[in-house]
Scaffold this active site. Structure first.
Site, PDB file in Angstrom:
ATOM      1  N   GLU A 281      40.859  42.081  43.321  1.00 50.45           N
ATOM      2  CA  GLU A 281      40.108  41.113  44.126  1.00 50.45           C
ATOM      3  C   GLU A 281      38.929  41.763  44.847  1.00 50.45           C
ATOM      4  O   GLU A 281      38.702  41.549  46.032  1.00 50.45           O
ATOM      5  CB  GLU A 281      41.041  40.425  45.132  1.00 50.45           C
ATOM      6  N   ASP A 360      51.354  34.723  42.603  1.00 52.62           N
ATOM      7  CA  ASP A 360      51.029  35.123  43.969  1.00 52.62           C
ATOM      8  C   ASP A 360      51.823  34.320  44.987  1.00 52.62           C
ATOM      9  O   ASP A 360      51.268  33.439  45.635  1.00 52.62           O
ATOM     10  CB  ASP A 360      49.526  34.949  44.212  1.00 52.62           C
ATOM     11  N   GLU A 388      52.091  32.116  53.223  1.00 57.93           N
ATOM     12  CA  GLU A 388      50.755  31.730  52.775  1.00 57.93           C
ATOM     13  C   GLU A 388      50.768  30.430  51.966  1.00 57.93           C
ATOM     14  O   GLU A 388      49.984  29.525  52.219  1.00 57.93           O
ATOM     15  CB  GLU A 388      50.156  32.866  51.946  1.00 57.93           C
TER      16      GLU A 388
END
Lengths: 674, 674
Positions: A281, A360, A388
């Site tokens: 990323e 993820d 998240e």
């Protein structure tokens, strides 16, 4: 104090049967050296006994071993460095003999954990009479990852600001110690205090600018057997060293890191090592120089080796510039494809840290194929306590059941026991540097975790990392009993809420393992197409006939081929594929019949309606506790439930409407879809 | 100079036939006072003649009227304040008599506009021999709205940073003057320099903190007949005045504004007035106190009245907390519903500023129903040169054809001529304070507008606001000829690109008036469901059978009922509804046949493929100009086309895929849909 003590409240226990047995006795410390760890252990135990049972402890110190034999009563903490037979390293035993309770261990940390164990048992009302147990951790590395930035923000943090950093400076205060007490009490023995995305001042943490203050923090942690780790910037030789490259095979780079590491250990002898996010990323890494991840990791590991330091290397490496039009590239394949060829090439103080699933931290994912693939590489399982994608500590989601499923998953990597739990403990391949990591869900909120109920995830992660065989219910009960007043109704209601919370969150969000369908960037709330035409490799491929990603070997991306048999065949066939993961592995028509006889589309409708109803029930359940628990906790959680309820409604309506509009198939029960 | 002169380049004109006629003569100024405006006019004219024709001008000044008669040659600028018969206020005449070219006007500004007119004619190679024209503006108010923030950013700005503000301070430099020259040259006579969303330091612009510097700016502008306006914060009495309310009927509030306005005019006698965004998207307004917009506007207007100031009040008022589940509430209705009942209740120095369409500057919208509704209220038509939803100055989109369509729209508000152009000029209802406003597309980029080609929108807005009867082609040609070297191939190619650019942008983005389908927040690039499940009232309601919003009276939101007949009937019936607006007014099935025989879905596919092909052609067309135009312009535009091409491809693929997945209907031509 502007923060709570969570499960270290030590609420008074009325009518504890063994109180009398314990009330007379004092705590006697026997060791040939008085260390900080032992002092902390004694202090914690006497504080807890005072709070819970109103017992005042006498502390006696003995330096001669034979003095022990003369002790006829007391809680005796005995550091037994000679006897290596029974417990090793961080383990301990607790025995009730006559009028003594004896905690013995090979190491000071063992004594500390023994004391926390005794406290936990008493806190739960467990009788100590006749106790005779021996405990040792299943995993050597039990580490927290904090994604805290030095400006005080926390990436994916939902509990306020950082209590480690503010304005590019370290924060060291009473909360530092209480943080250490909290996580040590559940067995966590390492922590990475800064974000894996290392930017700005965080690159300087490994330099003299911060090392003196870091040493103070590291020493506080060490008093609770916690080793301080830092996330480091792979490009540090350039960004702070003034070199032109950070090529891991470049001599100047190697020397720079050696000097850097030596300097760290000069200041912080108990430093744990580095956590590295490289080539991921947008972060720099060895790919820039045509080097492998093994080249990169080993170079750093060799700098750490002389001091006993560890190098933890994340496997979250994938192409984040994917084209949604491309049906063949599959992000799920990426970690395996990037690392499997390097198996055996990593030094023994390198550990690969692998996210539980191939994507993820979605609400439901299959187990990462790397766990069943790597055989000659140290591994850490990375889970995310920070919610998240699972409600962001506004929605309650007790994650231990998810983590348990992952740990229990049999990889068939080796005959005779190669569950993920076996592999990351080091048992399967006889490894030492293995374990569990969790992205922390903490911040400087009063209650540490934003939502009071999800402190259970932090608690549970610690307990699970110590003993992966504990059940989700046991952990939840332990936590609840230590957190709330001793009242059966409270414990029952809290357990009920916790145990259903993950299934409920799954019901009202993305179905059957497909994941995502979430608002881009902030990752809260529904947005079915939010990532569908984007570059992140996260697609559901829904059309008017069905949805799901074909990851079969036969006709799909071939991801399934990364699993060992019989897992691969199980996933390859729709019929044998576990239904909770059906859409992760297969494109399925809306009219496909699930095993319960429902069509896929009806399953989507039903679960989304049920999810909201379940939230209503959880709220009712919570409301029944008003007056039985402290008002501040009641109110905080009540407010979170309002948010969760709105969120669940939004998810239900958006997802149902989206699929109704696409499928045109009516809900069999005729409920409102927009 | 770090910026270009755009259409004031004054490129040399070879072989201009009237050069000899003009070459001998000088410029003579006749006026009984030498004013800044006249000086600026003379200076501009002599500079332009020098640059374009290499003619050196002599300047003569006369103060006595009879001296004119003796002048036998020259360009004579004559301020004729006595003769009110021919031209009024800002108008002028240009006549060629013998060896003189006479520009006459009642006002200095008329002289200035006459000079710019003469320059423009010469720049285009038009012969001056025999000229005998009289011009006056169709609209009294021709105003730019800059959404510049005081930190230097520009809301929806795509041309760099503000050239008015930086770090909460005003910027006044050479560019201030050149900005004034640029916009004055096309007839703009007013400008609002700060964002309608008034935050932070911008609230203080109306106070002594800034007034002295503002006066300097206002005076520069005044030299080009431009009046300075400010966006004001309706809550200013609270935020900067220390009052507890900003209730428009509160005596203290009224007094506060009176003092505030007096203070402004003490410092800036030529101040234009306020622009107010109230009760809109979170901005404060009279609703807070149960007052009407008329109460709010009139209170401010009365404070401005003694000084000749104007109060411009935006009608962009809607519920931005809508529920997507609600099919009855219709944002399109909001402006009309909020303001129609107040018709006749506004003071005569209040002007309602109305966006061209009922939504928000989409690539295609019907005309706002307020234009045909209000009869006793001053109105300004607001268009957006800043291409918020039309390519953001990365994609070329010449907007004059869109604005022309709006201006030409017959509202049937009054028998015998009530096009939007008639209404906002004040002709229909004999009003004075009316006109056109554009949200500016400027910034401190070298070329002022980010994309060189869309300076045509700024140019065109000015020209159109002066003369709404000019055609889009005329305006484009004027601009191109003044911007690029005099070369027929260049002009033809540029005109071709400009004239097709709006239809092309429409083709590859959202079809048939439905709008949106754009990435939330940044408003660039496709995201079909981006606003579909959101709170902004911007839905397409696509399902597996069709899409579109039913706004009919019969079965929909009833928005159509806000139009006068026969417009209402025209829109109400699918068959008579203009097809470019079909999805704005009706829900239409994918298999519905359009007038050209194509199904709706095939129309979507075809236009999206065509749109990309058209962009390819535009690029080829541009590439044919390499070497014929300055390299820097060529390269800048070439790079923008790369971005536009990628954007068009993304739109094509996302929109086609989205509707293919939903409809399941194949493209008749078998082209690639993902």
């Amino acid at each position: 104090m502007n923060y709570s003590q969570c499960w270290l409240n030590y609420n008074p226990i009325d009518n504890y049967e063994d109180r009398d047995m314990l009330s007379d006795i004092g705590i006697c410390i026997a060791t040939n050296q008085i260390s900080t760890i032992i002092e902390n252990a004694v202090s914690e135990l006497s504080y807890a006994l005072k709070r819970m049972l109103n017992i005042n402890c006498n502390k006696e110190y003995m330096t001669e071993d034979d003095q022990y034999e003369e002790l006829k009563s007391g809680i005796i903490l005995r550091l037994n460095t000679k006897d290596k037979s029974g417990y090793n390293n961080e383990g301990y035993s607790i025995k009730h003999i006559d009028k003594t309770v004896r905690i013995e261990a090979e190491t000071e940390s063992g004594i500390l954990y023994g004391c926390f164990d005794l406290i936990r048992r008493i806190a739960q009302g467990e009788l100590i009479r006749g106790i005779d147990i021996m405990e040792k951790p299943k995993n050597n590395i039990r580490i927290l990852n904090h994604w805290d930035n030095m400006d005080g923000s926390i990436e994916r943090g939902y509990s306020g600001k950082s209590f480690f950093f503010k304005n590019d400076e370290l924060i060291i205060n009473e909360r530092t110690r209480d943080y250490a007490r909290l996580i040590s009490s559940v067995g966590i023995n390492a922590t990475v205090i800064n974000n894996v995305n290392v930017h700005g001042a965080a690159s300087d943490l490994i330099t003299d600018r911060y090392l003196d203050k870091l040493r103070i923090m590291a020493d506080i942690f060490a008093g609770y057997n916690i080793r301080l780790f830092l996330s480091a910037n792979f490009a540090a030789p350039i960004e702070i060293g003034g070199l032109t490259v950070s090529d891991p095979l470049d001599k100047d780079v190697i020397d720079w890191w050696k000097k850097c590491v030596k300097n760290i250990y000069d200041k912080i002898p108990n430093f744990g090592g580095f956590l590295i996010k490289a080539d991921s990323e947008g972060r720099p890494g060895p790919f820039t120089y045509g080097r492998t991840h093994a080249d990169g990791a080993n170079m750093l590991a060799r700098a750490l080796k002389p001091y006993g330091g560890l190098l933890i290397w994340r496997c979250f490496v994938y192409n984040c510039q994917q084209d949604w039009r491309d049906y063949k590239t599959d992000r799920a394949r990426a970690a395996y494809d990037n690392f499997i060829g390097l198996d055996g090439k990593f030094d023994d103080n390198v550990i690969l840290q692998i996210k539980n699933g191939p994507m993820d931290f979605q609400v439901r994912e299959p187990v990462s194929t790397l766990f069943g693939g790597l055989k000659k590489t140290n591994m850490i399982l990375e889970v995310q306590a920070a919610q998240e994608y699972t409600g962001q500590q506004r929605d309650v989601c007790y994650l231990i059941p998810m983590w348990k499923e992952i740990l229990e998953f049999e990889t068939y990597s080796k005959h005779g026991g190669s569950r993920v739990a076996d592999i990351v403990s080091g048992r399967t391949y006889n490894q030492i540097n293995c374990g569990l990591a969790a992205v922390s869900n903490t911040g400087n909120d009063y209650n540490w975790t934003g939502h009071d109920l999800v402190a259970s995830n932090l608690y549970g992660f610690g307990r699970l990392s110590w003993d992966t065989e504990l059940s989700s219910e046991e952990i939840a009960r332990e936590w609840a009993v230590q957190t709330f007043p001793h009242n059966g109704k409270v414990i029952k209601a809290v357990l009920d809420i916790l145990m259903k919370s993950w299934p409920v969150y799954e019901k009202y969000t993305s179905p059957l393992g497909i994941g995502w369908m979430i608002n881009p960037h902030n990752h809260y709330g529904p947005n079915v197409d939010g990532y569908e035409y984007d570059r992140w490799g996260t697609y559901h491929r829904a059309d008017r006939y069905g949805l799901g990603v074909d990851r079969t070997v036969k006709s799909g991306t071939g991801y399934i081929g990364q699993y060992n048999e019989p897992n691969a065949s199980m996933y390859e066939n729709k019929e044998s594929c576990p239904e909770e993961l059906l859409l992760f592995f297969h494109y399925i028509r809306y009219d496909y019949r699930l095993k319960n006889g429902k069509t896929l589309i009806q399953h989507i409708y039903d679960t989304h309606f049920e999810g909201v109803e379940d939230v209503e029930e959880m709220i009712k359940s919570w409301e029944s506790l008003q007056g039985l628990i402290p008002d501040d906790i009641y109110e905080r959680v009540r407010k979170r439930f309002d948010i969760q309820y709105r969120n669940a409604n939004e998810w239900r309506d958006v997802v149902n409407t989206y699929f109704y509009r696409k499928s045109g198939i009516n809900d069999e029960k005729g409920r409102k879809i927009y």
